[in-house]
Design a protein around this motif. Structure first.
Motif, PDB file in Angstrom:
ATOM      1  N   LEU A  74       0.993  -1.347  -0.050  1.00  7.20           N
ATOM      2  CA  LEU A  74      -0.119  -0.447  -0.037  1.00  7.20           C
ATOM      3  C   LEU A  74       0.663   1.363   0.106  1.00  7.20           C
ATOM      4  O   LEU A  74       0.801   2.265  -0.605  1.00  7.20           O
ATOM      5  N   TRP A  75       1.890   0.960   0.522  1.00  7.38           N
ATOM      6  CA  TRP A  75       2.775   2.433   0.733  1.00  7.38           C
ATOM      7  C   TRP A  75       3.462   2.380  -0.780  1.00  7.38           C
ATOM      8  O   TRP A  75       3.614   3.876  -1.009  1.00  7.38           O
ATOM      9  N   ARG A  76       3.468   1.839  -1.560  1.00 11.58           N
ATOM     10  CA  ARG A  76       3.946   1.991  -2.465  1.00 11.58           C
ATOM     11  C   ARG A  76       3.530   2.497  -3.645  1.00 11.58           C
ATOM     12  O   ARG A  76       3.688   3.325  -4.296  1.00 11.58           O
ATOM     13  N   PHE A  77       1.699   2.321  -3.455  1.00  5.71           N
ATOM     14  CA  PHE A  77       1.043   2.836  -4.341  1.00  5.71           C
ATOM     15  C   PHE A  77       0.570   4.066  -3.745  1.00  5.71           C
ATOM     16  O   PHE A  77      -0.067   4.872  -4.539  1.00  5.71           O
ATOM     17  N   VAL A  78       0.618   4.568  -2.663  1.00  4.23           N
ATOM     18  CA  VAL A  78      -0.349   5.736  -2.262  1.00  4.23           C
ATOM     19  C   VAL A  78       1.002   6.279  -1.805  1.00  4.23           C
ATOM     20  O   VAL A  78       0.491   8.066  -2.242  1.00  4.23           O
ATOM     21  N   VAL A  79       2.056   6.974  -1.087  1.00  4.29           N
ATOM     22  CA  VAL A  79       3.073   7.177  -0.620  1.00  4.29           C
ATOM     23  C   VAL A  79       3.495   8.084  -1.950  1.00  4.29           C
ATOM     24  O   VAL A  79       3.373   9.830  -1.946  1.00  4.29           O
ATOM     25  N   PRO A  80       4.429   7.458  -3.242  1.00  2.00           N
ATOM     26  CA  PRO A  80       4.685   8.607  -3.859  1.00  2.00           C
ATOM     27  C   PRO A  80       4.042   9.522  -4.604  1.00  2.00           C
ATOM     28  O   PRO A  80       4.224  10.445  -4.877  1.00  2.00           O
ATOM     29  N   PRO A  81       3.261   8.880  -5.117  1.00  2.00           N
ATOM     30  CA  PRO A  81       2.178   9.505  -5.333  1.00  2.00           C
ATOM     31  C   PRO A  81       1.130  10.830  -4.902  1.00  2.00           C
ATOM     32  O   PRO A  81       1.175  12.055  -5.308  1.00  2.00           O
ATOM     33  N   ARG A  93       9.164   8.994 -10.818  1.00  2.00           N
ATOM     34  CA  ARG A  93       9.150   8.898  -9.888  1.00  2.00           C
ATOM     35  C   ARG A  93       8.039   9.015  -8.488  1.00  2.00           C
ATOM     36  O   ARG A  93       7.748   8.357  -7.694  1.00  2.00           O
ATOM     37  N   TYR A  94       7.334   9.745  -8.749  1.00  2.00           N
ATOM     38  CA  TYR A  94       5.879  10.121  -8.077  1.00  2.00           C
ATOM     39  C   TYR A  94       4.503   9.237  -8.880  1.00  2.00           C
ATOM     40  O   TYR A  94       3.481   9.280  -8.383  1.00  2.00           O
ATOM     41  N   THR A  95       4.976   8.015  -9.295  1.00  2.00           N
ATOM     42  CA  THR A  95       3.648   7.307 -10.075  1.00  2.00           C
ATOM     43  C   THR A  95       3.507   6.092  -9.275  1.00  2.00           C
ATOM     44  O   THR A  95       4.574   5.439  -9.071  1.00  2.00           O
ATOM     45  N   PRO A  96       2.305   5.996  -9.247  1.00  2.00           N
ATOM     46  CA  PRO A  96       2.208   4.369  -8.806  1.00  2.00           C
ATOM     47  C   PRO A  96       2.262   2.628  -9.615  1.00  2.00           C
ATOM     48  O   PRO A  96       2.893   3.715 -10.714  1.00  2.00           O
ATOM     49  N   PRO A  97       3.047   2.053  -9.567  1.00  2.58           N
ATOM     50  CA  PRO A  97       2.972   0.163  -9.834  1.00  2.58           C
ATOM     51  C   PRO A  97       2.078   0.670 -10.557  1.00  2.58           C
ATOM     52  O   PRO A  97       0.997   0.429 -10.283  1.00  2.58           O
ATOM     53  N   ARG A  98       2.126   0.117 -12.547  1.00  2.00           N
ATOM     54  CA  ARG A  98       0.915  -0.090 -13.404  1.00  2.00           C
ATOM     55  C   ARG A  98       2.113  -1.018 -14.786  1.00  2.00           C
ATOM     56  O   ARG A  98       2.976  -1.445 -14.734  1.00  2.00           O
ATOM     57  N   LEU A  99       0.975  -1.594 -15.466  1.00  2.00           N
ATOM     58  CA  LEU A  99       1.057  -2.598 -16.554  1.00  2.00           C
ATOM     59  C   LEU A  99       1.518  -1.847 -17.567  1.00  2.00           C
ATOM     60  O   LEU A  99       2.693  -1.351 -18.081  1.00  2.00           O
ATOM     61  N   LEU A 100      -0.137  -0.490 -17.505  1.00  2.00           N
ATOM     62  CA  LEU A 100       0.251   0.251 -18.943  1.00  2.00           C
ATOM     63  C   LEU A 100       1.467   1.469 -18.779  1.00  2.00           C
ATOM     64  O   LEU A 100       1.722   2.071 -17.681  1.00  2.00           O
TER      65      LEU A 100
END
Length: 147
Positions: A74-81, A93-100
């Motif tokens: 959850l940290w990886r998806f929320v804190v950088p954005p 560097r501020y984007t959450p992980p995604r496939l596209l």
């Protein structure tokens, strides 16, 4: 062993695992704010899986192990954005992980992280965290039999 003991575990190891699980995202946040981008890789997840393994070994309870993995993902998806939104930066560097490989504006990135993050965190915690916890329980049972 009843369900309550399996979920919550023993008090002292549960507190240690809980402190480790809460400390991990705090340290990752500090490192990220200091622009140490290694925390954007898999290291927080590896450490969280280690905490889940410890939870199985030390009888800390399955919730402590799954919680550590859930918080790391959850940290990886929320804190950088969130940081990108507060700085209103379009940096990658501020984007959450995604496939596209598409990018949104900072508020869109945060909204996507808040929308998809809990779902991926729950799935990852159940699968990866559960597996690490079960490996810890298995190692504990094997060592108890041999000693």
């Amino acid at each position: 062993m009843n369900a309550r003991d399996a979920l919550l575990g023993d008090r002292s190891p549960r507190i240690r695992a809980g402190v480790l699980a809460l400390t991990l995202p705090i340290l990752a946040s500090v490192a990220f704010l200091l622009e140490y981008d290694l925390v954007l890789g898999f290291w927080p997840l590896y450490l969280a899986l280690g905490i889940a393994l410890y939870a199985g070994l030390a009888r800390a309870g399955v919730l402590a192990g799954l919680g550590a993995v859930f918080l790391a993902i959850l940290w990886r998806f929320v804190v950088p954005p969130l940081v990108g939104y507060l700085r209103w930066s379009m940096d990658t560097r501020y984007t959450p992980p995604r496939l596209l490989a598409y990018k949104l504006d900072p508020s869109g990135e945060l909204q996507e992280g808040l929308t998809h993050g809990p779902l991926y965190a729950l799935a990852g915690a159940l699968v990866l965290g559960g597996l690490a916890y079960l490996i810890g329980v298995g190692v504990r049972k094997v060592t108890e039999r041999t000693s």
